[in-house]
Design a protein around this motif. Sequence first.
Motif, PDB file in Angstrom:
ATOM      1  N   SER A 200       0.837  -1.200   0.000  1.00  0.00           N
ATOM      2  CA  SER A 200       0.000   0.000   0.000  1.00  0.00           C
ATOM      3  C   SER A 200       0.870   1.247   0.000  1.00  0.00           C
ATOM      4  O   SER A 200       1.962   1.258   0.565  1.00  0.00           O
ATOM      5  CB  SER A 200      -0.927   0.005   1.220  1.00  0.00           C
ATOM      6  OG  SER A 200      -1.803  -1.095   1.192  1.00  0.00           O
ATOM      7  N   SER A 201       0.367   2.299  -0.625  1.00  0.00           N
ATOM      8  CA  SER A 201       1.076   3.563  -0.700  1.00  0.00           C
ATOM      9  C   SER A 201       0.246   4.669  -0.050  1.00  0.00           C
ATOM     10  O   SER A 201      -0.990   4.655  -0.137  1.00  0.00           O
ATOM     11  CB  SER A 201       1.348   3.920  -2.163  1.00  0.00           C
ATOM     12  OG  SER A 201       1.747   5.277  -2.281  1.00  0.00           O
ATOM     13  N   PRO A 202       0.914   5.655   0.573  1.00  0.00           N
ATOM     14  CA  PRO A 202       0.169   6.805   1.114  1.00  0.00           C
ATOM     15  C   PRO A 202      -0.647   7.549   0.062  1.00  0.00           C
ATOM     16  O   PRO A 202      -1.601   8.259   0.404  1.00  0.00           O
ATOM     17  CB  PRO A 202       1.277   7.694   1.692  1.00  0.00           C
ATOM     18  CG  PRO A 202       2.392   6.760   2.014  1.00  0.00           C
ATOM     19  CD  PRO A 202       2.343   5.725   0.930  1.00  0.00           C
ATOM     20  N   SER A 203      -0.306   7.405  -1.214  1.00  0.00           N
ATOM     21  CA  SER A 203      -1.063   8.070  -2.274  1.00  0.00           C
ATOM     22  C   SER A 203      -2.447   7.455  -2.460  1.00  0.00           C
ATOM     23  O   SER A 203      -3.297   8.025  -3.149  1.00  0.00           O
ATOM     24  CB  SER A 203      -0.300   7.995  -3.596  1.00  0.00           C
ATOM     25  OG  SER A 203      -0.240   6.661  -4.075  1.00  0.00           O
ATOM     26  N   GLY A 204      -2.673   6.277  -1.874  1.00  0.00           N
ATOM     27  CA  GLY A 204      -3.960   5.601  -1.994  1.00  0.00           C
ATOM     28  C   GLY A 204      -3.956   4.422  -2.941  1.00  0.00           C
ATOM     29  O   GLY A 204      -4.911   3.641  -2.949  1.00  0.00           O
ATOM     30  N   VAL A 205      -2.901   4.262  -3.758  1.00  0.00           N
ATOM     31  CA  VAL A 205      -2.844   3.128  -4.672  1.00  0.00           C
ATOM     32  C   VAL A 205      -2.222   1.928  -3.968  1.00  0.00           C
ATOM     33  O   VAL A 205      -1.559   2.059  -2.928  1.00  0.00           O
ATOM     34  CB  VAL A 205      -2.052   3.470  -5.954  1.00  0.00           C
ATOM     35  CG1 VAL A 205      -2.605   4.718  -6.616  1.00  0.00           C
ATOM     36  CG2 VAL A 205      -0.550   3.626  -5.673  1.00  0.00           C
ATOM     37  N   THR A 206      -2.441   0.761  -4.542  1.00  0.00           N
ATOM     38  CA  THR A 206      -1.828  -0.465  -4.042  1.00  0.00           C
ATOM     39  C   THR A 206      -1.008  -1.089  -5.167  1.00  0.00           C
ATOM     40  O   THR A 206      -1.529  -1.318  -6.268  1.00  0.00           O
ATOM     41  CB  THR A 206      -2.891  -1.470  -3.567  1.00  0.00           C
ATOM     42  OG1 THR A 206      -3.671  -0.876  -2.538  1.00  0.00           O
ATOM     43  CG2 THR A 206      -2.245  -2.743  -3.039  1.00  0.00           C
ATOM     44  N   HIS A 207       0.263  -1.345  -4.894  1.00  0.00           N
ATOM     45  CA  HIS A 207       1.150  -1.967  -5.868  1.00  0.00           C
ATOM     46  C   HIS A 207       1.106  -3.488  -5.663  1.00  0.00           C
ATOM     47  O   HIS A 207       1.425  -3.979  -4.576  1.00  0.00           O
ATOM     48  CB  HIS A 207       2.583  -1.467  -5.689  1.00  0.00           C
ATOM     49  CG  HIS A 207       2.725   0.010  -5.896  1.00  0.00           C
ATOM     50  ND1 HIS A 207       2.935   0.563  -7.142  1.00  0.00           N
ATOM     51  CD2 HIS A 207       2.661   1.047  -5.012  1.00  0.00           C
ATOM     52  CE1 HIS A 207       3.008   1.891  -7.012  1.00  0.00           C
ATOM     53  NE2 HIS A 207       2.845   2.199  -5.748  1.00  0.00           N
ATOM     54  N   VAL A 208       0.679  -4.216  -6.674  1.00  0.00           N
ATOM     55  CA  VAL A 208       0.579  -5.662  -6.601  1.00  0.00           C
ATOM     56  C   VAL A 208       1.566  -6.260  -7.601  1.00  0.00           C
ATOM     57  O   VAL A 208       1.522  -5.944  -8.788  1.00  0.00           O
ATOM     58  CB  VAL A 208      -0.849  -6.151  -6.907  1.00  0.00           C
ATOM     59  CG1 VAL A 208      -0.955  -7.661  -6.676  1.00  0.00           C
ATOM     60  CG2 VAL A 208      -1.871  -5.410  -6.050  1.00  0.00           C
ATOM     61  N   THR A 209       2.468  -7.101  -7.101  1.00  0.00           N
ATOM     62  CA  THR A 209       3.445  -7.743  -7.981  1.00  0.00           C
ATOM     63  C   THR A 209       3.178  -9.239  -8.075  1.00  0.00           C
ATOM     64  O   THR A 209       2.815  -9.877  -7.095  1.00  0.00           O
ATOM     65  CB  THR A 209       4.892  -7.509  -7.498  1.00  0.00           C
ATOM     66  OG1 THR A 209       5.045  -8.024  -6.169  1.00  0.00           O
ATOM     67  CG2 THR A 209       5.229  -6.022  -7.518  1.00  0.00           C
ATOM     68  N   PHE A 210       3.334  -9.750  -9.283  1.00  0.00           N
ATOM     69  CA  PHE A 210       3.177 -11.165  -9.595  1.00  0.00           C
ATOM     70  C   PHE A 210       4.505 -11.656 -10.145  1.00  0.00           C
ATOM     71  O   PHE A 210       4.968 -11.173 -11.187  1.00  0.00           O
ATOM     72  CB  PHE A 210       2.088 -11.369 -10.648  1.00  0.00           C
ATOM     73  CG  PHE A 210       0.705 -10.916 -10.244  1.00  0.00           C
ATOM     74  CD1 PHE A 210      -0.279 -11.855  -9.953  1.00  0.00           C
ATOM     75  CD2 PHE A 210       0.386  -9.573 -10.187  1.00  0.00           C
ATOM     76  CE1 PHE A 210      -1.565 -11.441  -9.595  1.00  0.00           C
ATOM     77  CE2 PHE A 210      -0.884  -9.150  -9.844  1.00  0.00           C
ATOM     78  CZ  PHE A 210      -1.866 -10.084  -9.545  1.00  0.00           C
ATOM     79  N   THR A 211       5.119 -12.607  -9.463  1.00  0.00           N
ATOM     80  CA  THR A 211       6.387 -13.186  -9.919  1.00  0.00           C
ATOM     81  C   THR A 211       6.184 -14.684 -10.104  1.00  0.00           C
ATOM     82  O   THR A 211       5.733 -15.372  -9.177  1.00  0.00           O
ATOM     83  CB  THR A 211       7.515 -12.938  -8.907  1.00  0.00           C
ATOM     84  OG1 THR A 211       7.643 -11.521  -8.689  1.00  0.00           O
ATOM     85  CG2 THR A 211       8.831 -13.471  -9.434  1.00  0.00           C
ATOM     86  N   ARG A 212       6.493 -15.158 -11.290  1.00  0.00           N
ATOM     87  CA  ARG A 212       6.220 -16.555 -11.611  1.00  0.00           C
ATOM     88  C   ARG A 212       6.864 -17.478 -10.582  1.00  0.00           C
ATOM     89  O   ARG A 212       8.033 -17.308 -10.211  1.00  0.00           O
ATOM     90  CB  ARG A 212       6.733 -16.891 -13.007  1.00  0.00           C
ATOM     91  CG  ARG A 212       6.378 -18.312 -13.450  1.00  0.00           C
ATOM     92  CD  ARG A 212       6.823 -18.585 -14.885  1.00  0.00           C
ATOM     93  NE  ARG A 212       6.141 -17.711 -15.829  1.00  0.00           N
ATOM     94  CZ  ARG A 212       4.897 -17.911 -16.238  1.00  0.00           C
ATOM     95  NH1 ARG A 212       4.197 -18.928 -15.772  1.00  0.00           N
ATOM     96  NH2 ARG A 212       4.353 -17.093 -17.100  1.00  0.00           N
ATOM     97  N   VAL A 213       6.129 -18.459 -10.097  1.00  0.00           N
ATOM     98  CA  VAL A 213       6.625 -19.408  -9.129  1.00  0.00           C
ATOM     99  C   VAL A 213       7.850 -20.131  -9.689  1.00  0.00           C
ATOM    100  O   VAL A 213       7.838 -20.595 -10.834  1.00  0.00           O
ATOM    101  CB  VAL A 213       5.534 -20.423  -8.740  1.00  0.00           C
ATOM    102  CG1 VAL A 213       6.107 -21.523  -7.863  1.00  0.00           C
ATOM    103  CG2 VAL A 213       4.371 -19.728  -8.048  1.00  0.00           C
TER     104      VAL A 213
END
Length: 215
Positions: A200-213
């Motif tokens: 989560s960011s103070p700007s209100g957005v959420t950064h979601v990362t997907f890394t291949r297993v």
Amino acid sequence: MSLARVHNFSISLDGFGTGEGQSHDAPFGHAGEGLHEWMFATGFWHKMIGRPGGTGGVDDAFARQFTPGIGAEIMGAGKFGPPGWHEDPEWKGWWGPNPPFHTPTFILTHHPRPSIEMEGGTTFHFLDASPAKALETAREAAGGQDVRIGGGPTLIRDFLAAGLIDHMHIVVVPTLLGRGVRLWDGLEGTEKDYEVEATSSPSGVTHVTFTRVGL
């Protein structure tokens, strides 16, 4: 093998990566630039456009991962231009004479045209090819570096469906668009192939990362 990576791709809470009604004067349709305001505020973006200042913190740290290690980009026809751009022989993209890619950039389109060499190291190439074939071509041009899958949402969805994305950074913006082009349609269960982390960011957005297993 070089990786296929998605960076700084923003979607609304209801999953839309762009709005409805894209045109020459509205690159993101009715969504305007609201999905990307978090990035426009960062020091990374200010530096990219030659303007001093900009914010640091979480948003800037994620935004800066856009460039390192990238040797080529693939984008969809809708990212390169508005509907009907292929009928305008003078159209060279939204970004002016010096686009921000600085690598060979491959546009997937059913209307190929001769390549266009731009300032700053960007050359636009136009391919009518499957995701797998386009990735093979881009990897050859990337010289051992990674390939950025640049969007829009339809292109990313097609590459995900084909199992070709190794790392993906999605930014969830707290807004509802209601209409446009959604990213996740038809991709049920895709998350099982990835290690998923959310910041989560103070700007209100959420950064979601997907890394291949297993990567």
